[in-house]
Design a protein around this motif. Sequence first.
Motif, PDB file in Angstrom:
ATOM      1  N   GLN A 172       0.808  -1.212   0.000  1.00  0.00           N
ATOM      2  CA  GLN A 172       0.000   0.000   0.000  1.00  0.00           C
ATOM      3  C   GLN A 172       0.846   1.269   0.000  1.00  0.00           C
ATOM      4  N   GLY A 173       2.156   1.095   0.209  1.00  0.00           N
ATOM      5  CA  GLY A 173       3.042   2.255   0.212  1.00  0.00           C
ATOM      6  C   GLY A 173       2.767   3.204   1.358  1.00  0.00           C
ATOM      7  N   VAL A 174       2.390   2.666   2.500  1.00  0.00           N
ATOM      8  CA  VAL A 174       2.053   3.499   3.654  1.00  0.00           C
ATOM      9  C   VAL A 174       3.298   4.227   4.151  1.00  0.00           C
ATOM     10  N   LYS A 175       3.178   5.535   4.350  1.00  0.00           N
ATOM     11  CA  LYS A 175       4.283   6.345   4.845  1.00  0.00           C
ATOM     12  C   LYS A 175       4.011   6.745   6.290  1.00  0.00           C
ATOM     13  N   GLY A 176       4.987   7.366   6.909  1.00  0.00           N
ATOM     14  CA  GLY A 176       4.809   7.853   8.270  1.00  0.00           C
ATOM     15  C   GLY A 176       5.702   7.122   9.245  1.00  0.00           C
ATOM     16  N   GLU A 177       5.812   7.696  10.438  1.00  0.00           N
ATOM     17  CA  GLU A 177       6.726   7.163  11.442  1.00  0.00           C
ATOM     18  C   GLU A 177       6.303   5.770  11.920  1.00  0.00           C
ATOM     19  N   ASN A 178       5.019   5.579  12.149  1.00  0.00           N
ATOM     20  CA  ASN A 178       4.559   4.286  12.659  1.00  0.00           C
ATOM     21  C   ASN A 178       4.819   3.169  11.654  1.00  0.00           C
ATOM     22  N   ALA A 179       4.490   3.413  10.393  1.00  0.00           N
ATOM     23  CA  ALA A 179       4.714   2.407   9.359  1.00  0.00           C
ATOM     24  C   ALA A 179       6.198   2.121   9.206  1.00  0.00           C
TER      25      ALA A 179
END
Length: 201
Positions: free
Chosen positions: A151-158
Amino acid sequence: MSKIIRTRKPSVLPFYAGALVFVVLCAVLPVYKLWALLVALGGAAAAFGLGQKFCPPHVVEHEVPFHTGQDDVDAMLTDIQQKLDTLHGLNASLPDPALSAAMDRMEKAGRSIVEAVEANPAKAKQVRRFANYYLPDAVNILQQYATLARQGVKGENAAAIRTEVEHNAASIATAFENQLDALYAAESMDLSADLTVLQTC
Protein backbone atom coordinates in the motif's frame (compact mmCIF):
# COMPACT_ATOMS: atom_id res chain seq x y z
CA MET A 1 4.42 -35.06 0.75
CA SER A 2 1.03 -35.93 -0.68
CA LYS A 3 -0.05 -39.55 -0.79
CA ILE A 4 -2.66 -41.53 -2.70
CA ILE A 5 -5.06 -43.37 -0.39
CA ARG A 6 -7.02 -46.29 -1.82
CA THR A 7 -10.25 -47.42 -0.21
CA ARG A 8 -12.43 -50.35 -1.26
CA LYS A 9 -16.16 -49.70 -1.39
CA PRO A 10 -18.24 -52.89 -1.72
CA SER A 11 -21.00 -52.89 -4.30
CA VAL A 12 -24.58 -52.90 -3.01
CA LEU A 13 -25.79 -55.04 -5.93
CA PRO A 14 -24.96 -58.41 -4.29
CA PHE A 15 -27.13 -57.44 -1.31
CA TYR A 16 -29.98 -56.43 -3.58
CA ALA A 17 -29.64 -59.66 -5.59
CA GLY A 18 -29.68 -61.81 -2.46
CA ALA A 19 -32.68 -59.96 -1.05
CA LEU A 20 -34.58 -60.18 -4.33
CA VAL A 21 -34.00 -63.92 -4.70
CA PHE A 22 -35.03 -64.49 -1.09
CA VAL A 23 -38.28 -62.52 -1.56
CA VAL A 24 -39.11 -64.34 -4.81
CA LEU A 25 -38.44 -67.76 -3.30
CA CYS A 26 -40.48 -66.90 -0.22
CA ALA A 27 -43.35 -65.96 -2.51
CA VAL A 28 -43.36 -69.27 -4.42
CA LEU A 29 -42.29 -71.71 -1.69
CA PRO A 30 -44.08 -72.74 1.50
CA VAL A 31 -41.47 -71.08 3.74
CA TYR A 32 -43.44 -72.11 6.82
CA LYS A 33 -41.77 -75.46 6.19
CA LEU A 34 -38.15 -75.80 7.20
CA TRP A 35 -36.91 -77.20 3.89
CA ALA A 36 -38.50 -74.33 1.93
CA LEU A 37 -36.99 -71.75 4.25
CA LEU A 38 -33.57 -73.37 3.87
CA VAL A 39 -33.97 -73.35 0.07
CA ALA A 40 -34.87 -69.66 0.15
CA LEU A 41 -31.88 -68.85 2.34
CA GLY A 42 -29.60 -70.97 0.17
CA GLY A 43 -30.84 -69.27 -2.99
CA ALA A 44 -30.29 -65.85 -1.44
CA ALA A 45 -26.77 -66.83 -0.38
CA ALA A 46 -26.00 -68.15 -3.88
CA ALA A 47 -27.31 -64.95 -5.47
CA PHE A 48 -25.22 -62.89 -3.03
CA GLY A 49 -22.10 -64.92 -3.90
CA LEU A 50 -22.65 -64.53 -7.64
CA GLY A 51 -23.24 -60.83 -7.14
CA GLN A 52 -19.92 -60.47 -5.36
CA LYS A 53 -18.18 -62.35 -8.16
CA PHE A 54 -19.58 -60.19 -10.94
CA CYS A 55 -19.73 -56.93 -8.99
CA PRO A 56 -16.38 -56.64 -7.16
CA PRO A 57 -15.69 -53.82 -4.70
CA HIS A 58 -15.00 -50.42 -6.24
CA VAL A 59 -11.55 -48.98 -5.48
CA VAL A 60 -11.62 -45.23 -4.82
CA GLU A 61 -8.42 -43.19 -4.88
CA HIS A 62 -8.04 -39.80 -3.24
CA GLU A 63 -5.01 -37.67 -2.54
CA VAL A 64 -4.20 -36.43 0.95
CA PRO A 65 -1.36 -34.07 1.92
CA PHE A 66 -0.14 -36.36 4.69
CA HIS A 67 -0.93 -39.85 5.90
CA THR A 68 0.96 -40.65 9.09
CA GLY A 69 -1.81 -42.78 10.53
CA GLN A 70 -2.64 -40.13 13.13
CA ASP A 71 -5.37 -37.69 12.13
CA ASP A 72 -4.29 -34.92 14.50
CA VAL A 73 -0.70 -35.08 13.23
CA ASP A 74 -1.88 -35.05 9.61
CA ALA A 75 -4.02 -31.98 10.33
CA MET A 76 -1.13 -30.20 12.04
CA LEU A 77 1.27 -30.93 9.18
CA THR A 78 -1.29 -29.78 6.62
CA ASP A 79 -1.73 -26.51 8.53
CA ILE A 80 2.03 -25.98 8.78
CA GLN A 81 2.42 -26.63 5.06
CA GLN A 82 -0.33 -24.13 4.20
CA LYS A 83 1.31 -21.44 6.31
CA LEU A 84 4.71 -22.15 4.74
CA ASP A 85 3.10 -21.81 1.31
CA THR A 86 1.74 -18.43 2.44
CA LEU A 87 5.22 -17.49 3.62
CA HIS A 88 6.64 -18.47 0.24
CA GLY A 89 4.09 -16.31 -1.57
CA LEU A 90 4.84 -13.34 0.68
CA ASN A 91 8.56 -13.75 0.08
CA ALA A 92 8.07 -13.54 -3.67
CA SER A 93 6.30 -10.19 -3.27
CA LEU A 94 8.84 -8.49 -0.97
CA PRO A 95 11.84 -6.70 -2.49
CA ASP A 96 14.12 -6.42 0.56
CA PRO A 97 17.00 -8.92 0.00
CA ALA A 98 17.92 -9.34 3.67
CA LEU A 99 14.31 -9.99 4.65
CA SER A 100 13.89 -12.35 1.72
CA ALA A 101 16.98 -14.31 2.79
CA ALA A 102 15.58 -14.63 6.34
CA MET A 103 12.24 -15.82 4.98
CA ASP A 104 14.03 -18.39 2.84
CA ARG A 105 15.64 -19.72 6.02
CA MET A 106 12.25 -19.82 7.78
CA GLU A 107 10.66 -21.73 4.94
CA LYS A 108 13.55 -24.18 4.60
CA ALA A 109 13.57 -24.92 8.34
CA GLY A 110 9.78 -25.19 8.41
CA ARG A 111 9.64 -27.68 5.55
CA SER A 112 12.41 -29.72 7.15
CA ILE A 113 10.36 -29.80 10.35
CA VAL A 114 7.39 -31.11 8.38
CA GLU A 115 9.54 -33.83 6.79
CA ALA A 116 10.97 -34.85 10.17
CA VAL A 117 7.54 -35.15 11.82
CA GLU A 118 6.05 -36.95 8.81
CA ALA A 119 8.88 -39.50 9.01
CA ASN A 120 8.46 -39.86 12.78
CA PRO A 121 5.00 -38.77 14.01
CA ALA A 122 6.11 -39.25 17.63
CA LYS A 123 7.99 -35.95 17.23
CA ALA A 124 4.72 -34.09 16.69
CA LYS A 125 4.38 -33.14 20.35
CA GLN A 126 7.72 -31.33 20.13
CA VAL A 127 6.46 -28.93 17.47
CA ARG A 128 2.96 -28.16 18.77
CA ARG A 129 3.99 -24.75 20.09
CA PHE A 130 5.83 -24.00 16.86
CA ALA A 131 2.76 -24.98 14.81
CA ASN A 132 0.20 -23.20 17.01
CA TYR A 133 2.06 -20.01 17.96
CA TYR A 134 5.48 -19.28 16.46
CA LEU A 135 4.72 -20.00 12.81
CA PRO A 136 1.26 -18.34 12.74
CA ASP A 137 2.65 -15.26 14.51
CA ALA A 138 5.55 -15.01 12.09
CA VAL A 139 3.26 -15.33 9.07
CA ASN A 140 0.87 -12.74 10.53
CA ILE A 141 3.68 -10.24 11.14
CA LEU A 142 5.06 -10.69 7.63
CA GLN A 143 1.57 -10.36 6.12
CA GLN A 144 1.19 -7.00 7.87
CA TYR A 145 4.61 -5.97 6.60
CA ALA A 146 3.67 -6.98 3.06
CA THR A 147 0.40 -5.03 3.31
CA LEU A 148 2.26 -1.88 4.36
CA ALA A 149 4.79 -2.35 1.58
CA ARG A 150 2.09 -2.99 -1.03
CA GLN A 151 0.00 0.00 0.00
CA GLY A 152 3.04 2.25 0.21
CA VAL A 153 2.05 3.50 3.65
CA LYS A 154 4.28 6.35 4.85
CA GLY A 155 4.81 7.85 8.27
CA GLU A 156 6.73 7.16 11.44
CA ASN A 157 4.56 4.29 12.66
CA ALA A 158 4.71 2.41 9.36
CA ALA A 159 8.46 3.00 9.11
CA ALA A 160 8.94 1.76 12.69
CA ILE A 161 6.97 -1.43 11.93
CA ARG A 162 8.97 -2.12 8.78
CA THR A 163 12.27 -1.49 10.57
CA GLU A 164 11.32 -3.76 13.48
CA VAL A 165 10.26 -6.60 11.17
CA GLU A 166 13.42 -6.32 9.07
CA HIS A 167 15.57 -6.19 12.20
CA ASN A 168 13.96 -9.26 13.80
CA ALA A 169 13.46 -11.45 10.72
CA ALA A 170 16.87 -13.11 11.10
CA SER A 171 16.13 -13.88 14.76
CA ILE A 172 12.81 -15.49 13.79
CA ALA A 173 14.61 -17.59 11.18
CA THR A 174 17.13 -18.68 13.82
CA ALA A 175 14.27 -19.68 16.14
CA PHE A 176 12.82 -21.84 13.36
CA GLU A 177 16.22 -23.47 12.82
CA ASN A 178 16.60 -24.08 16.55
CA GLN A 179 13.20 -25.80 16.57
CA LEU A 180 14.39 -28.06 13.76
CA ASP A 181 17.66 -28.78 15.55
CA ALA A 182 15.78 -29.69 18.75
CA LEU A 183 13.98 -32.47 16.88
CA TYR A 184 17.27 -34.28 16.49
CA ALA A 185 18.49 -33.90 20.09
CA ALA A 186 17.65 -37.52 20.99
CA GLU A 187 19.35 -38.87 17.87
CA SER A 188 22.42 -36.77 18.64
CA MET A 189 22.63 -38.16 22.18
CA ASP A 190 22.25 -41.73 20.91
CA LEU A 191 24.96 -41.18 18.30
CA SER A 192 27.30 -39.68 20.89
CA ALA A 193 26.73 -42.68 23.17
CA ASP A 194 27.42 -45.10 20.32
CA LEU A 195 30.61 -43.25 19.39
CA THR A 196 31.74 -43.33 23.02
CA VAL A 197 31.24 -47.09 23.11
CA LEU A 198 33.17 -47.54 19.88
CA GLN A 199 36.02 -45.35 21.16
CA THR A 200 36.14 -47.40 24.36
CA CYS A 201 36.39 -50.61 22.36
